[in-house]
Design a protein around this motif. Sequence first.
Motif, PDB file in Angstrom:
ATOM      1  N   GLN A   1      -1.847   0.423  -4.508  1.00 60.45           N
ATOM      2  CA  GLN A   1      -0.797  -0.549  -4.216  1.00 60.45           C
ATOM      3  C   GLN A   1       0.189  -0.595  -5.373  1.00 60.45           C
ATOM      4  OE1 GLN A   1      -3.916  -3.849  -3.239  1.00 60.45           O
ATOM      5  NE2 GLN A   1      -1.973  -4.500  -2.316  1.00 60.45           N
TER       6      GLN A   1
ATOM      7  N   MET B   1       0.844  -1.198   0.000  1.00 63.11           N
ATOM      8  CA  MET B   1       0.000   0.000   0.000  1.00 63.11           C
ATOM      9  C   MET B   1       0.881   1.251   0.000  1.00 63.11           C
ATOM     10  SD  MET B   1      -1.153   2.512   2.441  1.00 63.11           S
ATOM     11  CE  MET B   1      -1.538   1.856   4.053  1.00 63.11           C
TER      12      MET B   1
ATOM     13  N   SER C   1       2.138   0.742   6.015  1.00 63.34           N
ATOM     14  CA  SER C   1       2.274  -0.567   5.393  1.00 63.34           C
ATOM     15  C   SER C   1       3.118  -1.430   6.313  1.00 63.34           C
ATOM     16  CB  SER C   1       2.942  -0.430   4.030  1.00 63.34           C
ATOM     17  OG  SER C   1       3.213  -1.699   3.469  1.00 63.34           O
TER      18      SER C   1
END
Length: 302
Positions: A38, A22, A280
């Motif tokens: 992403q 991400m 992330s």
Amino acid sequence: MFEGAGGDPVVRATLHQPYWAMQSFAFDHVHGHIYFAQSKVGSTNGDLWLTRTDLSGKVLGAMALHGFDHGSSMAIQPDTSGSPYVWLAGDWRSLSPGTAPNSHTICRIKYSDGGLLDYAEDAGIRNFPVRLSDFRDCPRPSIDPYTNRLLVRYMGTTSPWRLALFDLSAVLDKGISDTTPVLAMRALPTNAQLGLSDSDLFQGVTSYGQYAYLSYGGPPAQPSDPAKPSYLVRLDMNKTGGSVEEVYRTRAGESLPGREPQGMAIWRSSDGPRLAFGFSSKISGSPDRFQATVFYKSELTG
């Protein structure tokens, strides 16, 4: 304000493509969805997955994009159809032989579950070249859902990085140029002026009212290593140069493996505005897997 109350609506969610990290996210407050960008770690082709989730991170759909950007910033413009417009950087390519590819323009697309868009080929992409006299490259978009203002972070010619704020309606009518009425424009403070190190990388930007918010930090060398410091920054768009309102080290998510700050957005919730910031997390494997976590602060200055 960063010391105030908050929450974590999305915790270690696996997105559509579990092997892609991400990079940013934004909210469709009208329909109660989050959209995540992403990218594949190490990729240089500008391909992205857009993942649509509910407000807890449950995957509802996805869309593939070819040749767009790294995905480090995005914005959502809700639409009554339930399929919003997504604002991203685009035109991922090298400008001259031997130089690294990057994105060079802002674009708007219509989200479609299961859809696929190729930047170089699809007519359904609306481009907004940045024709500001102090623009050099690397634009990044964000939208304030309360004021419908577009904030653009970009590499400038008069300072390393700059911010420009426009009414979204003016951009849709006139594009992004010196003839488009600008609400505010300023230089970004350098990392040194923010009290940060060179390794504290820019990781996201958004705005609410007269204030811009930015995220900085980086990943640990190994997922099992302790989290590196990450920071939330507040700037007043009515001020200039190296002026700074607040720099705050956030310890949110420090237990996440391979924690790296990724993305910021304003969440227009039923309880009022929330400043959302993401991380992330990386789980070592063959290949490595990634998860997304979103926190928020509910005491904003606008």
